[in-house]
Design an enzyme around this catalytic site. Structure first.
Site, PDB file in Angstrom:
ATOM      1  N   ASP A 100      -6.943   4.258  -4.676  1.00  0.00           N
ATOM      2  CA  ASP A 100      -7.633   4.155  -3.386  1.00  0.00           C
ATOM      3  C   ASP A 100      -8.254   5.538  -3.164  1.00  0.00           C
ATOM      4  O   ASP A 100      -8.454   6.281  -4.137  1.00  0.00           O
ATOM      5  CB  ASP A 100      -6.645   3.771  -2.268  1.00  0.00           C
ATOM      6  CG  ASP A 100      -7.334   3.421  -0.948  1.00  0.00           C
ATOM      7  OD1 ASP A 100      -7.939   2.344  -0.860  1.00  0.00           O
ATOM      8  OD2 ASP A 100      -7.298   4.231   0.001  1.00  0.00           O
ATOM      9  N   LYS A 131       0.870  -1.187   0.000  1.00  0.00           N
ATOM     10  CA  LYS A 131       0.000   0.000   0.000  1.00  0.00           C
ATOM     11  C   LYS A 131       0.894   1.220   0.000  1.00  0.00           C
ATOM     12  O   LYS A 131       2.038   1.154   0.447  1.00  0.00           O
ATOM     13  CB  LYS A 131      -0.882   0.000   1.251  1.00  0.00           C
ATOM     14  CG  LYS A 131      -2.110   0.863   1.146  1.00  0.00           C
ATOM     15  CD  LYS A 131      -3.277   0.151   0.493  1.00  0.00           C
ATOM     16  CE  LYS A 131      -4.408   1.107   0.194  1.00  0.00           C
ATOM     17  NZ  LYS A 131      -5.612   0.412  -0.285  1.00  0.00           N
TER      18      LYS A 131
HETATM   19  P1  NDP Z   1     -12.857   7.835  -3.071  1.00  0.00           P
HETATM   20  O1  NDP Z   1     -11.784   8.816  -2.883  1.00  0.00           O
HETATM   21  O2  NDP Z   1     -13.417   7.606  -4.422  1.00  0.00           O
HETATM   22  O3  NDP Z   1     -14.083   8.181  -2.099  1.00  0.00           O
HETATM   23  C1  NDP Z   1     -13.916   8.251  -0.724  1.00  0.00           C
HETATM   24  C2  NDP Z   1     -15.243   8.705  -0.095  1.00  0.00           C
HETATM   25  O4  NDP Z   1     -15.132   8.588   1.314  1.00  0.00           O
HETATM   26  C3  NDP Z   1     -15.553  10.164  -0.386  1.00  0.00           C
HETATM   27  O5  NDP Z   1     -16.951  10.343  -0.383  1.00  0.00           O
HETATM   28  C4  NDP Z   1     -14.906  10.865   0.794  1.00  0.00           C
HETATM   29  O6  NDP Z   1     -15.441  12.140   1.102  1.00  0.00           O
HETATM   30  C5  NDP Z   1     -15.201   9.888   1.915  1.00  0.00           C
HETATM   31  N1  NDP Z   1     -14.156  10.019   2.942  1.00  0.00           N
HETATM   32  C6  NDP Z   1     -12.822   9.865   2.782  1.00  0.00           C
HETATM   33  N2  NDP Z   1     -12.179  10.098   3.924  1.00  0.00           N
HETATM   34  C7  NDP Z   1     -13.136  10.409   4.816  1.00  0.00           C
HETATM   35  C8  NDP Z   1     -13.096  10.738   6.179  1.00  0.00           C
HETATM   36  N3  NDP Z   1     -11.940  10.808   6.856  1.00  0.00           N
HETATM   37  N4  NDP Z   1     -14.284  10.981   6.811  1.00  0.00           N
HETATM   38  C9  NDP Z   1     -15.462  10.901   6.126  1.00  0.00           C
HETATM   39  N5  NDP Z   1     -15.551  10.599   4.824  1.00  0.00           N
HETATM   40  C10 NDP Z   1     -14.399  10.347   4.192  1.00  0.00           C
HETATM   41  O7  NDP Z   1     -12.304   6.465  -2.459  1.00  0.00           O
HETATM   42  P2  NDP Z   1     -12.820   4.973  -2.664  1.00  0.00           P
HETATM   43  O8  NDP Z   1     -14.293   4.963  -2.877  1.00  0.00           O
HETATM   44  O9  NDP Z   1     -11.938   4.329  -3.652  1.00  0.00           O
HETATM   45  O10 NDP Z   1     -12.468   4.327  -1.238  1.00  0.00           O
HETATM   46  C11 NDP Z   1     -13.412   4.248  -0.166  1.00  0.00           C
HETATM   47  C12 NDP Z   1     -12.980   3.165   0.802  1.00  0.00           C
HETATM   48  O11 NDP Z   1     -12.930   1.907   0.119  1.00  0.00           O
HETATM   49  C13 NDP Z   1     -11.601   3.344   1.428  1.00  0.00           C
HETATM   50  O12 NDP Z   1     -11.620   2.820   2.734  1.00  0.00           O
HETATM   51  C14 NDP Z   1     -10.725   2.465   0.546  1.00  0.00           C
HETATM   52  O13 NDP Z   1      -9.551   2.054   1.220  1.00  0.00           O
HETATM   53  C15 NDP Z   1     -11.669   1.300   0.305  1.00  0.00           C
HETATM   54  N6  NDP Z   1     -11.353   0.469  -0.839  1.00  0.00           N
HETATM   55  C16 NDP Z   1     -11.277   1.000  -2.098  1.00  0.00           C
HETATM   56  C17 NDP Z   1     -10.981   0.178  -3.167  1.00  0.00           C
HETATM   57  C18 NDP Z   1     -10.992   0.676  -4.563  1.00  0.00           C
HETATM   58  O14 NDP Z   1     -10.906  -0.157  -5.468  1.00  0.00           O
HETATM   59  N7  NDP Z   1     -11.123   1.964  -4.811  1.00  0.00           N
HETATM   60  C19 NDP Z   1     -10.662  -1.256  -2.983  1.00  0.00           C
HETATM   61  C20 NDP Z   1     -10.867  -1.741  -1.626  1.00  0.00           C
HETATM   62  C21 NDP Z   1     -11.160  -0.878  -0.611  1.00  0.00           C
HETATM   63  P3  NDP Z   1     -14.600  13.460   0.740  1.00  0.00           P
HETATM   64  O15 NDP Z   1     -14.724  13.607  -0.749  1.00  0.00           O
HETATM   65  O16 NDP Z   1     -15.255  14.571   1.504  1.00  0.00           O
HETATM   66  O17 NDP Z   1     -13.193  13.221   1.194  1.00  0.00           O
END
Ligand code: NDP
Length: 453
Positions: free
Chosen positions: A166, A126
């Protein structure tokens, strides 16, 4: 065995101070593994757990870049190469101001077990940076990505370490990083996954994590003879995972009533239909706006801003059947878990990594709900990244149906592996133990086969 776990955790905390998320991830896994060590003293004498919690390599570097005003900015870049027993290091890059060594170590540690569960030949890693893409121009993001890659390129490669996206790293960032890698190394290879479809990407990769998390929920419900049809679902986040979770839930006849970002959440009692989801996708992926704008477009929905002083998240306090946490780590604490259970939620499928605190996990387990932990439920993303690597190696592309079918089968297999392993180790229905143990056994055996390296 309890003494061993306590001693090990004391060592982990002493050796890795100020890394609470890493401690949390290790504790959850080590508690599950106590069941294995009782039956397999060989893992203990080979000190597999002590080895598996130590990254094979940690890379930290300076990323200087210039903003649009001509001012110099400095961020920190990281890559944690955690474990290569099963294949090249594989795992995403996160760009978010909260990123630090401990958060990336927890994510890399989880990734090792998750990748093992997919059955594809991938080790765990990571990386990322404390760079915040929010509010930056495309040019600023490009300059940052290029500088980040100018150092990272020394450490990665299609047979060594293959990063992906991510939080904060989507198609735009992968494109800029791939371009820089290609220029510096003078080679066009599958060094990153999540690439654009025209230049080596796989169909279904953007959808994979969200779809996979819904397929996992479908399997869990199937084990009780139920389906997602008509189920009311709470989804958090509004990024990649949340969007495609919502899309697949709609396809399977469920009703999604919430979405969020870090500033707040929306509750739409009428349900977020396909048109509303298209609005959210445009808002988040093209206009890069805030979820608050949803209620300006759909005034029947209610927006609640995040209250940083509250000790619970009101998003998890609505009547529903299923929850799909898809934002970030520790977004469900003990109180939230209790609220979910009290409100009738009996299926939790984690799209995010470690979204539930240890207290929360225990509440789900005590209440015997269908609880799919992230390392199993969200493995679809990395699984399709693995399929992207295979397609790159063969220099061909599979159809959308073919990739989706493979993803679906992988999620079904992960589910049955978790169920069977939990039963084998005397904790039926416990997907946490099932995922941790099944993921661990493959890595541990490979490490023993490969000697002390
Ligand atoms: P994105 O950046 O596309 O979206 C993240 C979302 O979560 C946004 O709506 C963001 O809001 C919100 N968010 C992020 N940090 C915080 C926080 N500290 N508090 C509240 N809301 C938060 O990321 P992904 O959708 O790709 O990832 C989401 C989760 O899924 C993560 O935990 C990631 O590790 C996990 N994941 C992702 C994978 C992938 O293929 N993309 C694979 C496996 C797991 P804002 O825009 O306001 O920051």
């Amino acid at each position: 065995m309890q003494d061993y776990v306590q001693e090990l955790m004391a060592q982990v905390k002493a050796k890795n101070p100020a890394e609470p998320e890493f401690h949390q991830a290790v504790q959850e896994v080590v508690e599950s593994l106590a069941l294995v060590l009782d039956r397999h003293p060989e893992y203990r004498s080979a000190k597999i757990i002590e080895r598996i919690i130590e990254p094979e390599r940690v890379i930290m570097f300076r990323v200087p870049w210039m903003d649009d005003k001509g001012e110099v900015q400095i961020n920190r870049g990281f890559r944690i190469e955690m474990n290569s027993a099963l294949g090249p290091y594989k795992g995403g890059l996160r760009f978010h101001p909260s990123v630090n060594l401990g958060i990336l170590k927890f994510l890399a540690f989880e990734q090792v077990f998750k990748n093992s569960l997919t059955t594809l030949p991938m080790g765990g890693g990571k990386g990322g940076s404390d760079f915040d893409p929010k509010g930056k121009s495309d040019n600023e993001v490009m300059r940052f990505c290029q500088n980040f890659m100018s150092e990272l390129q020394r450490h990665i490669g299609p047979n060594t370490d293959v990063p992906a996206g991510d939080i904060g790293v989507g198609a735009r960032e992968i494109g800029f990083m791939f371009g820089m890698y290609k220029k510096l190394r003078n080679e066009f290879t599958g060094v990153l996954t999540g690439k654009g479809l025209n230049w080596g990407g796989s169909l279904i990769r953007p959808e994979a994590t969200g779809y996979g998390s819904v397929y996992f929920a479908q399997e869990m419900l199937g084990s009780r003879g139920e389906s997602l049809e008509g189920k009311v679902c709470l989804v958090s986040g509004s990024g990649n995972v949340a969007q495609y979770t919502t899309e697949k839930l709609l396809e399977l006849g469920a009703k999604v009533v919430t979405l969020s970002d870090s500033a707040g959440y929306i509750y739409d009692e009428e349900g977020i239909d396909r048109d509303k989801l298209a609005f959210v996708m445009d808002l988040k992926n093209v206009r890069r706006g805030r979820i608050k704008e949803y209620v300006e477009k759909y005034p029947n929905a209610v927006y609640t801003p995040t209250d940083p002083t509250a000790d619970y998240n009101p998003l998890w306090n609505h009547k529903a059947d299923c929850a799909f946490p898809s934002a970030t780590q520790n977004e469900i604490n003990g109180k939230d878990a209790q609220n979910l259970v009290t409100n009738g939620v009996y299926v939790v499928s984690e799209g995010a990594n470690m979204p539930t605190t240890l207290d929360g996990v225990n509440i789900f387990l005590e209440n015997r709900i269908l609880y799919g932990p992230g390392k199993a439920a969200n493995a679809g993303g990395v699984a399709v990244s693995g399929l992207e690597m295979s397609q790159n190696s063969m220099r061909l592309s599979w159809s959308r149906e073919e990739v989706d079918q493979r993803l679906h089968n992988i999620m079904k297999n992960i589910h049955s592996n978790c169920v069977q392993t939990a039963e084998r180790f005397g904790v039926p229905g416990n997907y946490v133990a099932g995922a941790n143990i099944a993921g661990f056994l493959k890595v541990a055996d490979a490490m023993i086969d490969q000697g002390l390296v």
